[in-house]
Design a protein around this motif. Sequence first.
Motif, short mmCIF file in Angstrom:
data_model
loop_
_atom_site.label_atom_id
_atom_site.label_comp_id
_atom_site.label_asym_id
_atom_site.label_seq_id
_atom_site.Cartn_x
_atom_site.Cartn_y
_atom_site.Cartn_z
N GLU A 44 38.09 44.81 39.00
CA GLU A 44 39.07 45.86 38.68
C GLU A 44 38.73 47.12 39.46
N SER A 45 39.73 47.72 40.09
CA SER A 45 39.52 48.97 40.83
C SER A 45 39.58 50.15 39.86
N SER A 46 39.23 51.31 40.37
CA SER A 46 39.28 52.51 39.52
C SER A 46 40.71 52.85 39.10
N SER A 47 41.70 52.35 39.85
CA SER A 47 43.10 52.61 39.50
C SER A 47 43.66 51.57 38.54
N GLY A 48 42.85 50.56 38.18
CA GLY A 48 43.29 49.55 37.23
C GLY A 48 43.84 48.28 37.85
N THR A 49 43.94 48.24 39.21
CA THR A 49 44.40 47.03 39.87
C THR A 49 43.33 45.95 39.73
N ARG A 50 43.77 44.74 39.42
CA ARG A 50 42.83 43.64 39.25
C ARG A 50 43.05 42.56 40.29
#
Length: 63
Positions: A44-50
């Motif tokens: 998971e990225s810091s922006s919430g993209t998985r």
Amino acid sequence: MAIYRTRYYGEVTVGVGFRVTIPTDMRHDLGIEEGDILTVRVEESSSGTRQMVVWRSEQEARD
């Protein structure tokens, strides 16, 4: 630490029961055979993209 580069992109199909179908050409290219166990990691990225990362570990020689 290994550094990987992208060789190609492809698509997989999510089917009945949410089963993921890996295309035949990818299975052959990766050496995936019936009975192999794949490891899956969800990142998971810091922006919430998985994203899902899947790999096949090298197995010991089969008898």
